[in-house]
Design a protein around this motif. Structure first.
Motif, mmCIF file in Angstrom:
data_model
loop_
_atom_site.group_PDB
_atom_site.id
_atom_site.type_symbol
_atom_site.label_atom_id
_atom_site.label_comp_id
_atom_site.label_asym_id
_atom_site.label_seq_id
_atom_site.Cartn_x
_atom_site.Cartn_y
_atom_site.Cartn_z
ATOM 1 N N ARG A 44 -22.792 -8.931 63.024
ATOM 2 C CA ARG A 44 -22.667 -8.709 61.576
ATOM 3 C C ARG A 44 -24.040 -8.663 60.921
ATOM 4 N NH1 ARG A 44 -22.660 -11.898 57.005
ATOM 5 N NH2 ARG A 44 -21.114 -11.414 55.372
ATOM 6 N N TRP A 77 -13.341 -10.811 63.456
ATOM 7 C CA TRP A 77 -14.266 -10.526 62.351
ATOM 8 C C TRP A 77 -13.498 -9.930 61.172
ATOM 9 C CZ3 TRP A 77 -19.046 -6.810 63.214
ATOM 10 C CH2 TRP A 77 -19.749 -6.676 62.008
ATOM 11 N N SER A 84 -14.758 -5.661 55.581
ATOM 12 C CA SER A 84 -16.034 -5.364 56.224
ATOM 13 C C SER A 84 -16.066 -3.934 56.759
ATOM 14 C CB SER A 84 -16.299 -6.341 57.371
ATOM 15 O OG SER A 84 -17.443 -5.943 58.105
#
Length: 316
Positions: A44, A77, A84
């Motif tokens: 990330r 994630w 995201s």
């Protein structure tokens, strides 16, 4: 619940050498290791720092996506950060890789890429994923359309141009050598229209190698590139000379995929019989060998690389 990490037991006999697609990007290699272990936060941070450096972003995403155990962690994630964009793009490319290995349905990979493209309209990377998939599975019109989508977002996309050259080189594989083949026109035009500091200047060398791969596989050229006239004709010498001269003047040593180009150029110089020029390239390449083009048409890539390097450097 997150899946367990990859098994640590003894597997099959390991290969004598494994090529590292991360090349010399130490940050990428560290993020890849962390991602496989479930620590997606490192990936990330890496992609956030990469920003809109599109060649670097494409390189980093495609390398992270190669890891066969990364998809469950990317889904973790997305559970933590449903909005995201980086996670969505990485998942899309990972599904493309699985589809190319027969481990995912291509339609699901396409859907993921389209979803990522909607979330990041300026990003060429989801379209790169589609281009990677359709370069293998798609029809000609679809491949050209996807390449245009990539170029609409970043005209000089390095990886996309390499994919197009490899695909175009396969046209008319049974027709034999043709100095007017369309892959040469494509590569020359791309090199001529690219900025002065773009590594696309070496694209004509890539085209020459990819066409050799196709011709040798079809039996139109010797399977030993060093004995093939493909590399020693007038046109070939001009292409190689221009590319090598450009490299000597090139100051953009930070390009993320430059070592791929240098491997192609070193291979070309070896096949051309220009040992001193090849040696200069091998010094810059170091241990960062790439499977292509040393494997063309069906050689053990690392053995071919080591033999050529040792000969050029006089260390045999």
């Amino acid at each position: 619940m997150s899946p367990p990490p990859p098994p640590l037991g003894r597997g099959r006999k390991r290969a004598t050498h494994t090529f590292d697609p991360a090349l010399d990007d130490a940050e990428l290699a560290a993020a890849r290791t962390a991602l496989v272990q479930g620590r997606w936060q490192t990936a990330r941070s890496l992609l956030a720092r990469t920003g809109d450096d599109w060649d670097r972003r494409g390189h980093r995403v495609t390398v992270l996506a190669r890891e066969p155990y990364c998809v469950p962690w990317i889904r973790d994630w997305l559970l933590a950060e449903p909005d995201s964009v980086d996670a969505a793009v990485l998942l899309a490319l990972a599904q493309v890789r699985l589809a190319l290995r027969g481990k995912e349905k291509p339609v699901r990979a396409r859907e993921s890429c389209r979803t990522a493209a909607e979330l990041a309209p300026a990003d060429p990377t989801p379209w790169l994923g589609l281009l990677m998939l359709e370069s293998v599975m798609g029809a000609e019109g679809e491949v050209r359309s996807l390449f245009a989508e990539v170029r609409a977002r970043y005209a000089d996309h390095h990886h996309a141009h390499h994919l197009m050259v490899a695909r175009l080189a396969e046209h008319r594989s049974g027709s034999g050598p043709d100095p007017l083949h369309e892959v040469y026109d494509f590569a020359n035009a791309a090199a001529e229209h690219a900025p002065a500091d773009s590594p696309l200047a070496i694209l004509p060398v890539i085209a020459h190698a990819e066409r050799y791969r196709v011709l040798a596989a079809a039996g139109h050229e010797p399977r030993d590139p060093a004995t093939s006239g493909h590399w020693t004709g007038r046109r070939a010498r001009q292409v190689m000379r221009a590319a090598f001269d450009w490299w000597l003047e090139w100051e953009q040593e930070g390009h993320p995929r430059r070592l791929i180009d240098l491997n192609f150029l070193a291979h070309a110089k070896v096949c051309e019989g220009r040992g001193a020029e090849a040696a200069a390239l091998f010094h810059r390449i170091g241990d960062h060998a790439t499977p292509s083009p040393w494997s063309y048409p069906d050689h053990d890539a690392y053995s071919a690389f080591r033999t050529a390097r040792d000969t050029a450097l006089g260390t045999t």
